[in-house]
Design a protein around this motif. Structure first.
Motif, short mmCIF file in Angstrom:
data_model
loop_
_atom_site.label_atom_id
_atom_site.label_comp_id
_atom_site.label_asym_id
_atom_site.label_seq_id
_atom_site.Cartn_x
_atom_site.Cartn_y
_atom_site.Cartn_z
N PRO A 156 0.82 -1.22 0.00
CA PRO A 156 0.00 0.00 0.00
C PRO A 156 0.85 1.26 0.00
O PRO A 156 2.00 1.26 0.46
CB PRO A 156 -0.82 -0.12 1.29
N GLU A 157 0.28 2.35 -0.48
CA GLU A 157 1.01 3.61 -0.60
C GLU A 157 1.48 4.14 0.75
O GLU A 157 2.49 4.80 0.83
CB GLU A 157 0.13 4.66 -1.29
N GLY A 158 0.74 3.86 1.80
CA GLY A 158 1.10 4.40 3.11
C GLY A 158 2.21 3.65 3.82
O GLY A 158 2.54 3.97 4.96
N THR A 159 2.81 2.65 3.16
CA THR A 159 3.88 1.87 3.79
C THR A 159 5.06 2.78 4.12
O THR A 159 5.41 3.69 3.37
CB THR A 159 4.35 0.75 2.85
N ARG A 160 5.68 2.52 5.27
CA ARG A 160 6.77 3.34 5.76
C ARG A 160 8.03 2.48 5.88
O ARG A 160 8.00 1.41 6.47
CB ARG A 160 6.37 3.88 7.14
N LEU A 161 9.14 2.93 5.29
CA LEU A 161 10.38 2.18 5.29
C LEU A 161 11.15 2.41 6.60
O LEU A 161 11.53 3.55 6.90
CB LEU A 161 11.25 2.59 4.10
N VAL A 162 11.35 1.34 7.35
CA VAL A 162 12.11 1.41 8.60
C VAL A 162 13.39 0.61 8.40
O VAL A 162 13.35 -0.60 8.14
CB VAL A 162 11.32 0.85 9.79
N LEU A 163 14.53 1.28 8.49
CA LEU A 163 15.82 0.63 8.30
C LEU A 163 16.33 0.03 9.61
O LEU A 163 16.16 0.61 10.68
CB LEU A 163 16.84 1.64 7.78
N ILE A 164 16.96 -1.13 9.50
CA ILE A 164 17.61 -1.78 10.63
C ILE A 164 19.08 -1.94 10.24
O ILE A 164 19.43 -2.82 9.45
CB ILE A 164 16.97 -3.14 10.94
N ALA A 165 19.92 -1.09 10.77
CA ALA A 165 21.35 -1.11 10.44
C ALA A 165 22.11 -1.79 11.57
O ALA A 165 21.91 -1.46 12.74
CB ALA A 165 21.86 0.32 10.23
N TYR A 166 22.99 -2.73 11.24
CA TYR A 166 23.72 -3.43 12.27
C TYR A 166 25.18 -3.61 11.86
O TYR A 166 25.53 -3.61 10.67
CB TYR A 166 23.08 -4.79 12.58
N ALA A 167 26.05 -3.77 12.85
CA ALA A 167 27.47 -4.04 12.63
C ALA A 167 27.80 -5.39 13.23
O ALA A 167 27.35 -5.72 14.33
CB ALA A 167 28.33 -2.95 13.27
N CYS A 168 28.56 -6.20 12.51
CA CYS A 168 28.93 -7.51 13.00
C CYS A 168 30.09 -8.06 12.19
O CYS A 168 30.41 -7.54 11.11
CB CYS A 168 27.74 -8.48 12.93
N ASN A 169 30.69 -9.12 12.69
CA ASN A 169 31.65 -9.88 11.91
C ASN A 169 31.67 -11.30 12.44
O ASN A 169 31.12 -11.59 13.51
CB ASN A 169 33.04 -9.24 11.90
N ALA A 170 32.30 -12.19 11.70
CA ALA A 170 32.27 -13.61 12.04
C ALA A 170 33.00 -13.91 13.34
O ALA A 170 32.69 -14.89 14.02
CB ALA A 170 32.87 -14.43 10.90
N GLY A 171 33.97 -13.08 13.71
CA GLY A 171 34.74 -13.34 14.91
C GLY A 171 34.13 -12.76 16.17
O GLY A 171 33.95 -13.45 17.16
N ALA A 172 33.78 -11.47 16.11
CA ALA A 172 33.29 -10.77 17.31
C ALA A 172 31.80 -10.91 17.51
O ALA A 172 31.29 -10.67 18.59
CB ALA A 172 33.67 -9.30 17.24
N GLY A 173 31.06 -11.29 16.49
CA GLY A 173 29.61 -11.42 16.60
C GLY A 173 28.88 -10.12 16.32
O GLY A 173 29.37 -9.24 15.60
#
Length: 272
Positions: A156-173
């Motif tokens: 629908p036109e009223g949809t709102r984009l919510v971003l989920i930004a994350y930082a990670c790597n295979a070693g530190a998680g």
């Protein structure tokens, strides 16, 4: 404590949704690290490919039973997108370590796909600065390609984009996670945040991280240091000792370390 933005965006379910996002990211990361371990290769392709797919699947599974949820798979996309109460959740990895601030987050390492461009054009916040035209040629982001735009007509036109930004790597998680709203600035994926805030990871991300190695006392957070070590100028001058190792190192049975080991760079990337 929830922000005004979170409550206005998700209503009374905001805390439940925020916790579900953190848990889904932790599950996706744990699966990616399992894939890397099973592959028994020094190349990090298994981690990146698994994380790319599982982050969408874990989100879809986390909210599948919640009211007012649609799981949408746009034509031409390999991934299912979660639309929760009119908010489309879009996760992406913006960094592999803490050297990059979320303020400087980018969508991917190259040109955003036509689908990503269409998501921002149709459902992202209105740009703070309107694009200018020079001699009839528009500067800034071009219109998304037609097939990608058509793939989103089921939303629908009223949809709102919510971003989920994350930082990670295979070693530190999983290192950190944020959510909010931003506009896509250019062809290289640069963003301008209209709002962003941290997603608490305590508890939710425990399954997605390996046990932290023991640290020498000089690298511990200040709140974990002994009281006498937290004030440099306080107390009497200590007498020289034959064994200069700290009580923490002796109690933890840590071997002597002459200098800090260099960290190995992480070259994993989603999609590779």
């Amino acid at each position: 404590m929830l922000s005004t933005w979170a409550l206005e965006t998700f209503g009374p379910r905001a805390e439940q949704i925020r916790r579900g996002v953190a848990e889904a990211l932790a599950v996706a990361l744990e699966n990616a690290r399992d894939a890397q371990q099973t592959a028994r290769t020094r190349h990090l392709h298994p981690f990146g490919f698994t994380l790319m797919s599982r982050k969408f699947e874990a989100l879809a599974r986390a909210f599948a039973d919640m009211a007012d949820v649609d799981i949408v798979k746009p034509q031409g996309s390999q991934h299912e997108l979660v639309v929760l109460g009119g908010n489309l959740l879009f996760p992406f990895r913006y960094a592999k370590d803490r050297s990059v601030s979320v303020v400087n987050a980018r969508i991917g390492d190259g040109r955003p796909s036509g689908l990503v461009q269409a998501l921002f054009t149709r459902f992202g916040p209105r740009p703070w600065t309107e694009q200018l035209t020079l001699g009839g040629a528009e500067t800034g982001m071009p219109e998304p390609v037609i097939p990608a735009a058509r793939a989103l007509t089921q939303l629908p036109e009223g949809t709102r984009l919510v971003l989920i930004a994350y930082a990670c790597n295979a070693g530190a998680g999983l290192l950190d996670a944020w959510w909010g709203e931003a506009e896509l600035l250019d062809r290289t994926g640069n963003l301008r945040w209209h709002h962003y805030e941290a997603i608490p990871l305590a508890g939710a991300a425990l399954t997605g991280t390996l046990p932290a190695p023991a640290l020498p006392i000089e690298t511990l957070p200040i709140e974990t240091l002994p009281a006498e070590a937290s004030v440099f100028s306080g107390g009497a001058m200590p007498a020289p000792e034959m064994n200069p190792r700290s009580p923490y190192e002796r109690a933890a049975a840590l071997p002597p370390v002459s200098e800090a080991p260099a960290e190995a760079p992480d070259v994993a990337d989603e999609g590779r």
